[in-house]
Design a protein around this motif. Structure first.
Motif, mmCIF file in Angstrom:
data_model
loop_
_atom_site.group_PDB
_atom_site.id
_atom_site.type_symbol
_atom_site.label_atom_id
_atom_site.label_comp_id
_atom_site.label_asym_id
_atom_site.label_seq_id
_atom_site.Cartn_x
_atom_site.Cartn_y
_atom_site.Cartn_z
ATOM 1 N N GLU A 90 5.652 17.968 2.209
ATOM 2 C CA GLU A 90 5.718 17.748 0.758
ATOM 3 C C GLU A 90 7.065 17.173 0.336
ATOM 4 O O GLU A 90 7.135 16.303 -0.543
ATOM 5 N N LYS A 91 8.152 17.663 0.992
ATOM 6 C CA LYS A 91 9.494 17.173 0.633
ATOM 7 C C LYS A 91 9.607 15.674 0.921
ATOM 8 O O LYS A 91 10.135 14.905 0.102
ATOM 9 N N ALA A 92 9.086 15.237 2.084
ATOM 10 C CA ALA A 92 9.145 13.820 2.442
ATOM 11 C C ALA A 92 8.264 12.980 1.501
ATOM 12 O O ALA A 92 8.669 11.895 1.061
ATOM 13 N N ALA A 93 7.087 13.501 1.184
ATOM 14 C CA ALA A 93 6.184 12.774 0.293
ATOM 15 C C ALA A 93 6.811 12.617 -1.094
ATOM 16 O O ALA A 93 6.746 11.545 -1.714
ATOM 17 N N LYS A 94 7.423 13.680 -1.587
ATOM 18 C CA LYS A 94 8.082 13.627 -2.896
ATOM 19 C C LYS A 94 9.220 12.620 -2.894
ATOM 20 O O LYS A 94 9.399 11.836 -3.833
ATOM 21 N N SER A 95 10.016 12.621 -1.811
ATOM 22 C CA SER A 95 11.145 11.703 -1.698
ATOM 23 C C SER A 95 10.667 10.256 -1.684
ATOM 24 O O SER A 95 11.245 9.386 -2.347
ATOM 25 N N LEU A 96 9.598 9.989 -0.944
ATOM 26 C CA LEU A 96 9.038 8.642 -0.887
ATOM 27 C C LEU A 96 8.572 8.189 -2.265
ATOM 28 O O LEU A 96 8.857 7.064 -2.699
ATOM 29 N N ARG A 97 7.852 9.072 -2.960
ATOM 30 C CA ARG A 97 7.326 8.718 -4.268
ATOM 31 C C ARG A 97 8.468 8.457 -5.271
ATOM 32 O O ARG A 97 8.434 7.481 -6.025
ATOM 33 N N GLU A 98 9.521 9.309 -5.248
ATOM 34 C CA GLU A 98 10.664 9.126 -6.142
ATOM 35 C C GLU A 98 11.406 7.827 -5.837
ATOM 36 O O GLU A 98 11.885 7.143 -6.744
ATOM 37 N N PHE A 99 11.506 7.501 -4.540
ATOM 38 C CA PHE A 99 12.218 6.282 -4.139
ATOM 39 C C PHE A 99 11.523 5.050 -4.716
ATOM 40 O O PHE A 99 12.168 4.192 -5.337
ATOM 41 N N PHE A 100 10.212 4.946 -4.536
ATOM 42 C CA PHE A 100 9.518 3.744 -4.987
ATOM 43 C C PHE A 100 9.172 3.771 -6.477
ATOM 44 O O PHE A 100 8.815 2.736 -7.052
ATOM 45 N N ASP A 101 9.281 4.933 -7.113
ATOM 46 C CA ASP A 101 9.123 4.972 -8.564
ATOM 47 C C ASP A 101 10.301 4.312 -9.270
ATOM 48 O O ASP A 101 10.213 3.971 -10.455
ATOM 49 N N ASN A 102 11.396 4.159 -8.532
ATOM 50 C CA ASN A 102 12.546 3.420 -9.067
ATOM 51 C C ASN A 102 12.252 1.929 -8.885
ATOM 52 O O ASN A 102 12.177 1.440 -7.747
ATOM 53 N N PRO A 103 12.087 1.167 -9.975
ATOM 54 C CA PRO A 103 11.691 -0.254 -9.864
ATOM 55 C C PRO A 103 12.662 -1.070 -9.013
ATOM 56 O O PRO A 103 12.248 -1.996 -8.301
ATOM 57 N N ALA A 104 13.962 -0.724 -9.066
ATOM 58 C CA ALA A 104 14.952 -1.488 -8.297
ATOM 59 C C ALA A 104 14.703 -1.342 -6.791
ATOM 60 O O ALA A 104 14.820 -2.315 -6.032
ATOM 61 N N ALA A 149 0.837 -1.206 0.000
ATOM 62 C CA ALA A 149 0.000 0.000 0.000
ATOM 63 C C ALA A 149 0.872 1.256 0.000
ATOM 64 O O ALA A 149 0.553 2.247 -0.663
ATOM 65 N N ILE A 150 1.980 1.212 0.726
ATOM 66 C CA ILE A 150 2.885 2.369 0.750
ATOM 67 C C ILE A 150 3.571 2.542 -0.595
ATOM 68 O O ILE A 150 3.697 3.655 -1.130
ATOM 69 N N ILE A 151 4.028 1.415 -1.202
ATOM 70 C CA ILE A 151 4.691 1.486 -2.511
ATOM 71 C C ILE A 151 3.749 2.065 -3.562
ATOM 72 O O ILE A 151 4.152 2.862 -4.420
ATOM 73 N N ASN A 152 2.474 1.699 -3.497
ATOM 74 C CA ASN A 152 1.515 2.108 -4.527
ATOM 75 C C ASN A 152 0.771 3.405 -4.187
ATOM 76 O O ASN A 152 -0.084 3.853 -4.956
ATOM 77 N N ALA A 153 1.086 4.014 -3.044
ATOM 78 C CA ALA A 153 0.364 5.226 -2.625
ATOM 79 C C ALA A 153 0.601 6.349 -3.632
ATOM 80 O O ALA A 153 1.733 6.585 -4.078
ATOM 81 N N ASP A 154 -0.473 7.063 -4.028
ATOM 82 C CA ASP A 154 -0.310 8.196 -4.943
ATOM 83 C C ASP A 154 -0.235 9.490 -4.137
ATOM 84 O O ASP A 154 -0.308 9.503 -2.909
ATOM 85 N N TRP A 155 -0.087 10.618 -4.864
ATOM 86 C CA TRP A 155 0.079 11.908 -4.195
ATOM 87 C C TRP A 155 -1.089 12.236 -3.270
ATOM 88 O O TRP A 155 -0.909 12.760 -2.168
ATOM 89 N N LEU A 156 -2.300 11.917 -3.743
ATOM 90 C CA LEU A 156 -3.477 12.230 -2.945
ATOM 91 C C LEU A 156 -3.466 11.450 -1.635
ATOM 92 O O LEU A 156 -3.771 11.975 -0.566
ATOM 93 N N ASP A 157 -3.088 10.153 -1.728
ATOM 94 C CA ASP A 157 -3.002 9.325 -0.515
ATOM 95 C C ASP A 157 -1.965 9.888 0.456
ATOM 96 O O ASP A 157 -2.193 9.958 1.671
ATOM 97 N N LEU A 158 -0.797 10.266 -0.074
ATOM 98 C CA LEU A 158 0.292 10.738 0.781
ATOM 99 C C LEU A 158 -0.053 12.054 1.459
ATOM 100 O O LEU A 158 0.389 12.329 2.574
ATOM 101 N N ARG A 159 -0.864 12.892 0.788
ATOM 102 C CA ARG A 159 -1.256 14.179 1.382
ATOM 103 C C ARG A 159 -2.110 13.980 2.628
ATOM 104 O O ARG A 159 -2.207 14.867 3.471
#
Length: 799
Positions: free
Chosen positions: A679-693, A662-672
């Motif tokens: 916002e900085k932490a939410a962006k960092s989380l999203r960028e981290f898991f957007d990397n498939p590796a 659920a955390i890996i698949n969370a979108d911006w709306l969920d994270l808000r």
């Protein structure tokens, strides 16, 4: 009286109270070694005094405990003429030298001593005995109990005025304690630096890129002769009193009596001070101090013996530059000068390529030395070492000799070509196997990034293809604390490797009688015994086996943690670094070393061969109950080191989403919608898991936690309850029925943790003969203490 004057009077009274209290605590701490308050309380009193003196500067006096740091640097030291010369002592280097000294004393006192034979042979002289500290001799002058001057020994007649600097030495009293001291009293002693203080000083210097000191004596002398007293104040200097100079007033009539009086007045004296009757008791003292020399917290270079009776001292008088009533019995020199003939490189078990100094043979501390350690190439560069240099070699006890300093004044005027030829260089190829030599890299892992820097060590990449690494690896593998195979010494292992009979630890288990019986040092019986010992070693405990493998940075304790927690070789081999960090005392760097070891194809092959050749690991089983479901989702997210996601943010994410997917698949709306996730932490989380590796790695770690039973959704297990689980025990002194190693194994098998130090959390101390500070600490804290018989009874009752 005005309010202001009343306030000032109260401040003056409180200042006097604080000074008296601090002086008392300094005396108890530095002289009696019996502090009565914790450091925090001392600091509180000190800062209260400092604040009052800042508010009322007119009340500051020179003897205040706050006045130990001068404000202004000196341009030069003034001269001090010693009213009573500070003479040097004669030296004794052999036992007969001391006996001759005693004979001369008795002959000189023939008219004073009780009747004996023709040379006073039947009379016995009493001597004071104390260690000869390796520091800087100083003179402290007190008038009416207040310190007014400090001076160095200099040439014995004239020294340097270091009054401002001696005031910064914490255990030198600025004002004498008690009462009854002479109006004028000159105290003499040694300013020195403890081993721990010296090591800490050099460690700070290395951290700041500064110059390190060669030895504690140089450090003490250099610190005391700083023109800026603030530098002196920052150094860990101590003082020990050994005598007096000029005196105007009454004192006891024995040397030991005077030192006892000085101790009462606040002067630190040697805790090793003793009285000896005659030369033989002096020699007994010399031998006893020699045996404990390396355990003392400070460096000494001998023992000083003085006629205890002051009247007899005056009767004996002086000759030339030294008294007839005292002598220094020196230990064999622990430092010597010699020439560096060459630097060679050795290869160790882990492949570390280490420089070793080859020296022109010289006797140091009674042992002929021709080799010395240089630690690593950073040390070579720090020393500025060149082949052909004159160097200072130090040896203490059984410690490997080391090069501590280059004597630049003795370096020849080499040409540029000669300098280039004499520069110490790391070989590009291993001197044993010819494989490449590479410099290690240090990887520092933090939130979202790795920082790579060069390490101090160089490594041969040949691994077990390198004969040196293979030999050292097998020596470690068969050692007592590892597989414990008797009959395989270093020479035997060298033969087996050189003959090609053993090319990995697994080959030990295929050795045949006819292969070894004709080797040097073997015969029919020893060959049979060796094969029997190898066969007996085939059922090792898992912890011993892990330790025997020689994984970098994995000692006995870490091996025990791995075996106890994961409880199977398969789990340990498979464990990802992030999973290993859930185990106690396994940090990220060690976890990566363990994982890398088991990822190596050659290591996996050797382990497989060992199991194929009959090794049966003991004490394997299910995951330890303590680690079942030990992971939490929040802790897991935190361990991923996502930038800007700290422990609190990880907890919020876990509470909101409840699962990793659920955390890996969370979108911006969920994270808000996550409370207090910026916002900085939410962006960092999203960028981290957007990397498939990253997402794949996180899922792999979670899958392994689930497989091992450590996952947050795994079932909790009830501990079966070893009888000593959760208890911390300490072993001290000599155990006579069983060794301390065996005792430690017994305790650990019963669930106890065995520690090297005593604290309030210690459950029990087992004390054998010779127990020292740990037993004293246990008594002080009220910790239960057992002797060996009582300990064995406890073991017996637990089966």
């Amino acid at each position: 009286m005005t309010d202001a004057s009343t306030t000032t009077k109260h401040a003056a009274t409180r200042i006097l109270e604080l000074r008296a209290e601090l002086d008392t605590h300094n005396y108890r701490y530095h002289v009696l070694d019996a502090p009565s308050i914790p450091d925090a309380e001392y600091d509180r009193l000190y800062h209260e005094l400092k604040a009052l003196e800042a508010e009322y500067p007119e009340l500051v006096t020179a003897d205040s405990p706050t006045q130990r740091v001068g404000n202004l640097a000196l341009s030069a030291f003034g001269e001090v003429k010693h009213e009573v010369p500070m003479l040097s002592l004669g030296n004794a280097f052999a036992e007969d030298d001391l006996r001759d000294f005693d004979r001369r004393v008795r002959e000189g006192l023939a008219d004073e001593l009780p009747a004996g034979d023709l040379f006073g042979g039947g009379a016995i002289v009493e001597y004071s005995c104390e260690p000869k500290l390796d520091g800087l001799a100083v003179s402290l002058l007190y008038r009416d109990g207040q310190l007014v001057r400090g001076a160095t020994r200099g040439d014995g007649t004239t020294g340097e005025d270091i009054s401002v600097n001696v005031r910064t030495v914490r255990n030198i009293p600025l004002r004498l304690q008690g009462s009854g001291w002479p109006g004028v009293l000159e105290v003499r002693g040694e300013v020195f630096m403890s081993r721990a203080g010296f090591d800490a000083l050099n460690a700070r210097a290395l951290e700041s890129g500064g110059k390190t000191f060669a030895n504690p004596r140089n450090a003490a002398a250099g610190s005391l002769r700083q023109l800026d007293p603030k530098i002196t104040a920052s150094r860990p200097l101590e003082f020990c009193c050994y005598g007096i100079g000029q005196v105007q007033g009454e004192l006891p009539d024995t040397h030991i009596g005077i030192l006892a009086a000085l101790k009462d007045w606040g002067m630190p004296i040697s805790r090793e001070l003793k009285l000896a009757r005659g030369a033989e008791e002096c020699l007994d003292y010399y031998r006893a101090i020699g045996e404990k020399r390396d355990a003392l917290p400070y460096e000494i270079d001998g023992v000083v013996f003085k006629v205890n009776n002051l009247t007899w001292q005056r009767e004996l008088g002086f000759r030339a530059r030294e008294p007839r009533w005292a002598i220094a019995h020196k230990f064999p020199a622990s430092e010597e000068l010699t020439e560096l003939l060459a630097v060679e490189f050795q290869v160790g078990r882990t492949g570390a390529v280490t420089p070793v100094a080859r020296l022109k043979p010289v006797k140091v501390a009674g042992v002929m030395v021709s080799n010395a350690t240089l630690h690593n190439m950073d040390e070579v560069e720090r020393l500025g070492l060149m082949i052909g240099d004159t160097v200072i070699i130090r040896r203490a006890g059984d410690v490997i000799p080391q090069v501590v300093q280059v004597v630049l004044e003795r370096r020849p005027d080499w040409s540029a070509d000669e300098l280039a030829a004499r520069t110490v260089k790391v070989p590009s190829e291993c001197p044993i196997c010819g494989s490449a030599v590479e410099r290690t890299q240090l990887i520092k892992r933090s939130k979202g990034r790795e920082t790579v820097s060069e390490g101090a060590a160089y490594l041969c990449v040949g691994r077990l293809a390198c004969g040196a690494q293979l030999k050292q690896a097998i020596i470690h593998f068969v050692s007592r604390r590892a597989m414990d195979i008797e009959g395989l010494g270093e020479k035997s292992i060298e033969q087996l490797v050189d003959e090609g009979l053993v090319q990995s630890p697994a080959d030990l288990f295929t050795l045949r009688f006819e292969q070894i019986v004709d080797l040097e040092g073997f015969a029919e019986l020893s060959s049979k015994n060796l094969l029997a010992a190898i066969a007996e070693s085939k059922r090792p405990a898992l912890a011993r086996f892990i330790y025997a493998l020689g994984i970098p940075d994995v000692g006995e304790e870490t091996a025990k943690v791995l075996a106890r927690a994961l409880a199977s070789l398969q789990r340990i081999q498979q464990a990802l670094p992030e999973v290993l960090t859930y185990l106690p005392d396994v940090g990220a760097e060690v976890a990566h070393e363990i994982h890398s070891f088991f990822e190596d194809e050659h290591n996996r092959s050797v382990i497989a061969q060992l199991l194929e050749r009959g090794l049966e690991l003991q004490e394997e089983g299910d995951l330890h109950p303590e680690f079942a479901a030990c992971a939490s989702l929040a802790g897991f997210i935190d361990k991923l080191n996502i930038p800007f996601i700290a422990a609190t943010g990880a907890e919020k994410l876990a509470a909101k989403f409840g699962s990793l997917d659920a955390i890996i698949n969370a979108d911006w709306l969920d994270l808000r919608q996550v409370e207090r996730l910026n916002e900085k932490a939410a962006k960092s989380l999203r960028e981290f898991f957007d990397n498939p590796a990253n997402a794949e790695r996180a899922r792999a770690i979670e899958a392994q936690l689930r497989e091992f039973g450590m996952h947050w959704e795994s079932a909790k297990k009830a501990a079966e309850g070893l009888p000593l689980a959760g208890q911390t025990w300490v072993l001290t002194g000599t155990l006579e029925v069983m060794s301390r190693d065996v005792a430690k194994e017994k305790l650990e098998a019963l669930g106890a943790k065995v520690s090297g130090s005593v604290s309030a959390k210690t459950h029990c101390v087992v004390a054998g003969p010779g127990a020292g500070s740990k037993l004293a600490k246990a008594s002080e804290l009220g910790v239960k203490v057992l002797d060996e018989a009582e300990f064995l009874a406890v073991l017996g009752s637990l089966g």
